[in-house]
Scaffold this motif. Sequence first.
Motif, PDB file in Angstrom:
ATOM      1  N   GLU A 187       5.674  -0.087   8.786  1.00 53.35           N
ATOM      2  CA  GLU A 187       4.703  -0.864   8.004  1.00 53.35           C
ATOM      3  C   GLU A 187       3.448  -1.156   8.815  1.00 53.35           C
ATOM      4  OE1 GLU A 187       4.170  -5.436   6.411  1.00 53.35           O
ATOM      5  OE2 GLU A 187       6.202  -4.679   6.738  1.00 53.35           O
ATOM      6  N   VAL A 188       3.643  -1.554  10.088  1.00 53.78           N
ATOM      7  CA  VAL A 188       2.507  -1.938  10.940  1.00 53.78           C
ATOM      8  C   VAL A 188       1.747  -0.724  11.453  1.00 53.78           C
ATOM      9  CG1 VAL A 188       1.840  -3.091  13.083  1.00 53.78           C
ATOM     10  CG2 VAL A 188       3.582  -4.110  11.613  1.00 53.78           C
ATOM     11  N   LEU A 189       2.487   0.275  11.967  1.00 52.67           N
ATOM     12  CA  LEU A 189       1.835   1.427  12.591  1.00 52.67           C
ATOM     13  C   LEU A 189       1.231   2.395  11.584  1.00 52.67           C
ATOM     14  CD1 LEU A 189       4.225   2.432  15.537  1.00 52.67           C
ATOM     15  CD2 LEU A 189       2.246   0.918  15.569  1.00 52.67           C
ATOM     16  N   ILE A 190       1.824   2.488  10.409  1.00 56.23           N
ATOM     17  CA  ILE A 190       1.366   3.483   9.431  1.00 56.23           C
ATOM     18  C   ILE A 190       0.689   2.827   8.228  1.00 56.23           C
ATOM     19  CG2 ILE A 190       2.027   5.434   7.983  1.00 56.23           C
ATOM     20  CD1 ILE A 190       2.453   5.923  10.969  1.00 56.23           C
ATOM     21  N   ASP A 191       1.445   2.028   7.470  1.00 56.83           N
ATOM     22  CA  ASP A 191       0.945   1.508   6.189  1.00 56.83           C
ATOM     23  C   ASP A 191      -0.295   0.625   6.365  1.00 56.83           C
ATOM     24  OD1 ASP A 191       3.077   2.842   5.106  1.00 56.83           O
ATOM     25  OD2 ASP A 191       4.358   1.073   4.959  1.00 56.83           O
TER      26      ASP A 191
END
Length: 399
Positions: A187-191
Amino acid sequence: MSQLQRVLSFGERTITLIGTAHVSAESITEVENTIRELKPDSVAIELDEKRADSIRNKDKYRNLDIIKVLKRGEGFLLLANLVLSSFQRRMGKNVGVNPGDEMLAGMRVADELGIPSVMADREIQITLKRAWAKNSFWGKCKLLATLLSSAFSKEDMSAEDIENIKEKNEMDSMMNELSEFMPVVKEVLIDERNVYLANKIWSSPGNKVVAVLGAGHLDGVIENLEKFAAGGDEAKKLEESISEINVVPPKTVGAKALAWVIPIAIVCLIIAGFIYGGTQLGTKMLKSWILWNGTCAAVLTLLAAGHPVTIVVAFLSAPITSLCPFIGCGFVTAIVQAFVCKPKVKDMETLQDDVTFVGFYKNRILRILLIFILSSLGSSVATFISGADIIGMAAGAGV
């Protein structure tokens, strides 16, 4: 045009997205040729200002002050940065490409043609801090395990393997695997970064924009760009979310309270042991707390090849720091190790190349970081073990 180059038209605006592998020779050529051919009004790069500066400045680690890093509470962030960059360096070693070369190529060609470059990514420190802060204790352990396994991995990749990474089915597989194993990290690194990147690309100056970004971000960025272009409530929500995802989430009231509740409960139980169970029970509880905390921290510091003085400090400090939310055992042991085994210039010069199993013990800076992580882990685990032991003693004695 490659299959990972997407051209989006929004009225008079045209946005060309180039999906890259960060250690791909073909990506470098594609980025250079596309910018020269299209001569866009601006070039958006999947970097933040600090990473852009570090890519331009290959000698950044020569000026590293590990003491200042630890005092700022950025020991884990430095370790994560080093492991990630080292992993990418190993991937590109066989094809003669350094991580970020395609981003550097984009900036270089843009400068050459007088085209403004936009650093479109969120600051790496915020991204890593959010990934750490939003994870549970178990999630943090999995994240550390993944980072360390990446550091110690000896996997080599060919040029063909690297190009295959850019294939959509490979990307989908990797994203799905990350989503299942560490959903918060995904969630943090991609989205979140997909939203941030799309916002920066959308706000880049001019009607003709070229954006250079990792292939794994393509679909998510396109989806968010279309929402920004459509306007309305969805675009408004995305714009409002930018300020939220660009800060480190503060600790919840519950988390802050828990940091005090556990030490206070332990102290109260030990005091109660002395009052209601006599000197024998109280001493037994106190010994359990000291021995579990001190031994676990000292043993893991020893495994990290800490100096004998550091090992002793780990044993003495862990029982105290475990009761104080303001300072951790890892901070104390790392600072002591840095003083008794001061890093040399050579350690700074070879820092990125030494992120290997042997390198963590050979390089003094990496050994400090390893001591920081392992002694912290030992103290944390011991807190739960000794806490459970003390509760058991209290219950058994009817305290």
